[in-house]
Structure formats: C-alpha cells, structure tokens
Motif scaffolding. Sequence first.
Motif, PDB file in Angstrom:
ATOM      1  N   ILE A 142       8.490   8.378  -6.246  1.00 29.16           N
ATOM      2  CA  ILE A 142       8.484   7.448  -7.023  1.00 29.16           C
ATOM      3  C   ILE A 142       9.485   6.138  -6.663  1.00 29.16           C
ATOM      4  O   ILE A 142       9.111   4.981  -6.821  1.00 29.16           O
ATOM      5  CB  ILE A 142       8.429   7.815  -8.445  1.00 29.16           C
ATOM      6  CG1 ILE A 142       7.320   8.783  -9.068  1.00 29.16           C
ATOM      7  CG2 ILE A 142       8.613   6.552  -9.465  1.00 29.16           C
ATOM      8  CD1 ILE A 142       7.558   9.337 -10.158  1.00 29.16           C
ATOM      9  N   LEU A 143      10.601   6.937  -6.376  1.00 25.99           N
ATOM     10  CA  LEU A 143      11.581   5.737  -6.135  1.00 25.99           C
ATOM     11  C   LEU A 143      11.234   4.955  -4.828  1.00 25.99           C
ATOM     12  O   LEU A 143      11.670   3.626  -4.641  1.00 25.99           O
ATOM     13  CB  LEU A 143      13.084   6.423  -6.086  1.00 25.99           C
ATOM     14  CG  LEU A 143      13.702   6.833  -7.337  1.00 25.99           C
ATOM     15  CD1 LEU A 143      14.832   7.972  -7.183  1.00 25.99           C
ATOM     16  CD2 LEU A 143      13.848   5.686  -8.227  1.00 25.99           C
ATOM     17  N   SER A 144      10.888   5.782  -3.835  1.00 29.05           N
ATOM     18  CA  SER A 144      10.539   5.054  -2.525  1.00 29.05           C
ATOM     19  C   SER A 144       9.401   4.270  -2.841  1.00 29.05           C
ATOM     20  O   SER A 144       9.306   2.897  -2.122  1.00 29.05           O
ATOM     21  CB  SER A 144       9.852   6.198  -1.676  1.00 29.05           C
ATOM     22  OG  SER A 144       9.632   5.840  -0.613  1.00 29.05           O
ATOM     23  N   GLY A 145       8.347   4.405  -3.600  1.00 27.94           N
ATOM     24  CA  GLY A 145       7.215   3.509  -4.012  1.00 27.94           C
ATOM     25  C   GLY A 145       7.629   2.052  -4.612  1.00 27.94           C
ATOM     26  O   GLY A 145       7.396   1.158  -4.354  1.00 27.94           O
ATOM     27  N   ILE A 146       8.665   2.386  -5.479  1.00 32.64           N
ATOM     28  CA  ILE A 146       9.124   1.226  -6.220  1.00 32.64           C
ATOM     29  C   ILE A 146       9.790   0.308  -5.225  1.00 32.64           C
ATOM     30  O   ILE A 146       9.983  -0.876  -5.147  1.00 32.64           O
ATOM     31  CB  ILE A 146      10.094   1.570  -7.491  1.00 32.64           C
ATOM     32  CG1 ILE A 146       9.420   2.203  -8.550  1.00 32.64           C
ATOM     33  CG2 ILE A 146      10.999   0.184  -7.853  1.00 32.64           C
ATOM     34  CD1 ILE A 146      10.215   2.791  -9.703  1.00 32.64           C
ATOM     35  N   SER A 147      10.780   0.846  -4.485  1.00 32.18           N
ATOM     36  CA  SER A 147      11.662   0.138  -3.404  1.00 32.18           C
ATOM     37  C   SER A 147      10.653  -0.575  -2.277  1.00 32.18           C
ATOM     38  O   SER A 147      10.898  -1.761  -2.155  1.00 32.18           O
ATOM     39  CB  SER A 147      12.359   1.400  -2.558  1.00 32.18           C
ATOM     40  OG  SER A 147      13.109   0.591  -1.216  1.00 32.18           O
ATOM     41  N   ALA A 148       9.614   0.117  -1.977  1.00 33.26           N
ATOM     42  CA  ALA A 148       8.640  -0.571  -1.115  1.00 33.26           C
ATOM     43  C   ALA A 148       7.905  -1.629  -1.865  1.00 33.26           C
ATOM     44  O   ALA A 148       7.630  -2.862  -1.232  1.00 33.26           O
ATOM     45  CB  ALA A 148       7.667   0.434  -0.450  1.00 33.26           C
ATOM     46  N   TRP A 174       0.826  -1.262   0.037  1.00 36.61           N
ATOM     47  CA  TRP A 174       0.173  -0.100   0.000  1.00 36.61           C
ATOM     48  C   TRP A 174       0.880   1.233   0.024  1.00 36.61           C
ATOM     49  O   TRP A 174       0.510   2.319  -0.589  1.00 36.61           O
ATOM     50  CB  TRP A 174      -1.026   0.147   1.296  1.00 36.61           C
ATOM     51  CG  TRP A 174      -2.414  -0.776   0.964  1.00 36.61           C
ATOM     52  CD1 TRP A 174      -2.202  -2.018   1.657  1.00 36.61           C
ATOM     53  CD2 TRP A 174      -3.220  -0.472  -0.116  1.00 36.61           C
ATOM     54  NE1 TRP A 174      -3.568  -2.529   1.117  1.00 36.61           N
ATOM     55  CE2 TRP A 174      -4.198  -1.573   0.054  1.00 36.61           C
ATOM     56  CE3 TRP A 174      -3.534   0.705  -0.778  1.00 36.61           C
ATOM     57  CZ2 TRP A 174      -5.368  -1.564  -0.829  1.00 36.61           C
ATOM     58  CZ3 TRP A 174      -4.560   0.490  -1.474  1.00 36.61           C
ATOM     59  CH2 TRP A 174      -5.740  -0.511  -1.374  1.00 36.61           C
ATOM     60  N   LYS A 175       1.951   1.219   0.797  1.00 33.25           N
ATOM     61  CA  LYS A 175       2.884   2.599   0.811  1.00 33.25           C
ATOM     62  C   LYS A 175       3.401   2.785  -0.614  1.00 33.25           C
ATOM     63  O   LYS A 175       3.590   3.674  -1.123  1.00 33.25           O
ATOM     64  CB  LYS A 175       4.032   1.993   1.855  1.00 33.25           C
ATOM     65  CG  LYS A 175       4.900   3.363   1.933  1.00 33.25           C
ATOM     66  CD  LYS A 175       6.230   2.885   2.805  1.00 33.25           C
ATOM     67  CE  LYS A 175       7.267   3.940   2.635  1.00 33.25           C
ATOM     68  NZ  LYS A 175       7.918   4.332   1.424  1.00 33.25           N
ATOM     69  N   GLY A 176       3.710   1.455  -1.195  1.00 36.40           N
ATOM     70  CA  GLY A 176       4.335   1.752  -2.468  1.00 36.40           C
ATOM     71  C   GLY A 176       3.422   2.102  -3.352  1.00 36.40           C
ATOM     72  O   GLY A 176       3.911   3.138  -4.327  1.00 36.40           O
ATOM     73  N   PHE A 177       2.313   1.622  -3.473  1.00 34.87           N
ATOM     74  CA  PHE A 177       1.563   2.012  -4.609  1.00 34.87           C
ATOM     75  C   PHE A 177       0.979   3.758  -4.147  1.00 34.87           C
ATOM     76  O   PHE A 177       0.918   4.378  -5.271  1.00 34.87           O
ATOM     77  CB  PHE A 177       0.059   1.335  -4.420  1.00 34.87           C
ATOM     78  CG  PHE A 177       0.163   0.226  -5.388  1.00 34.87           C
ATOM     79  CD1 PHE A 177       0.604  -0.053  -6.417  1.00 34.87           C
ATOM     80  CD2 PHE A 177      -0.567  -0.974  -4.818  1.00 34.87           C
ATOM     81  CE1 PHE A 177       0.472  -1.165  -7.252  1.00 34.87           C
ATOM     82  CE2 PHE A 177      -0.099  -2.189  -5.248  1.00 34.87           C
ATOM     83  CZ  PHE A 177       0.444  -2.166  -6.691  1.00 34.87           C
ATOM     84  N   LEU A 178       0.720   3.880  -2.880  1.00 39.20           N
ATOM     85  CA  LEU A 178       0.450   5.468  -2.817  1.00 39.20           C
ATOM     86  C   LEU A 178       1.851   6.359  -2.882  1.00 39.20           C
ATOM     87  O   LEU A 178       1.467   7.451  -3.703  1.00 39.20           O
ATOM     88  CB  LEU A 178       0.145   5.520  -1.230  1.00 39.20           C
ATOM     89  CG  LEU A 178      -1.251   5.076  -0.816  1.00 39.20           C
ATOM     90  CD1 LEU A 178      -1.396   5.069   0.676  1.00 39.20           C
ATOM     91  CD2 LEU A 178      -2.321   5.637  -1.438  1.00 39.20           C
TER      92      LEU A 178
END
Length: 184
Positions: free
Chosen positions: A161-167, A16-20
């Motif tokens: 975006i990078l944080s979301g991909i990482s999550a 969820w964190k990644g998608f958001l």
Amino acid sequence: MGAEPVMKQFANALTWKGFLSLVIGVIAVVWPGITVGAFVLLFAVYAFLMAGMGAASLFASRSAGMAVWSVLVVIVDLAAGVIALAWPGITVLAAALLIAVWAFSSGLAELAAAFIRGESFAERSLLGLTGLVSIGLGVVFVSRPDIGVLTAAEVYGLFSILSGISALVLAANLRQLGSSKLAV
C-alpha cells in the motif's frame, strides 16, 4: 523521442504500478490467508517452471555428469511443486521456519556486531535492539508459525500500500512537471 513522451510513459507506468500495488496491498491486509495461499500457489508454479527449464536443459547437455545433476534438480523441483500443491500447510510451515532461522541468525549477528564493532554507544545500542527484535521475530515464527505467516502477509500488504501511494505521488509529480514544462 523527446523527454516529454518518455516522462509521460514513465508516469503512466508508475500510475499502473501504484494502483496494482494498492489493490494487492489491500487484499493482503484484508485477506492475509488468501495472500499466503497465493504465495504457496506461486511457489508451486515457480517450482514446476524450474523443473520444465531443467528438463529442457537435459536435452541441451552434452555430458552425462551434467545430465545426472539436471535430473536430480528436476526431481527436486517437481517434488517441491507437488508438495506445495498437495500439502500447502507444510509449505507454509516450512516458509515460517525458514523465516525463523533467518530472523535468529540475523538477530544473533546484529547482537554480536553490537559488542564487537567500535561504534558509538548509540549505534551499538541500535544494533543490539535490532538484534533482539529479530530474535523475537524468530521466537514468534517458531512458537506460532500460523500467526507469523499471516502477520508477514499483512506487513507485505502494508508495504505494498505504501509503495503504491509512493508510486502514485511520483507519477502525479512527473505529470505536473511535464505539464509545467509545456506551459513555459
């Protein structure tokens, strides 16, 4: 509760964190002006919440001295919220100038550290270069605060975006780790 359900819950939360983060990041990159406006609105909401909590503390205070300071803080918080909503441009300009002051100060500190510290030449060069880049950022924010703030929103979007991909990658790895433990 065993390790697998906890790992699955953590993987779901990361998903969820990644998608958001991805959605917010794309919005910030595609529409940086809307992102800046949203930050101003969030600041106004924050200021009003702080004013409300300050007002509530007035009723809990037993000393007049604390009450006077609490009233002053409530007035400042309310004024900040009203200014942010009534004149969002001034709020954005103030944020840009605050970032400029931060960039100048940290740049000067890094530049000074490059000459003061007894590190190797490579480390001093890196500190000096970082200081110069920070000072350059300050110059951009002072000379063109509009571009500076929009760029900051876009950089925030790229980070998101990078944080979301990482999550999402971490969540997938946790799911894979959990399913491989179940198969054993």
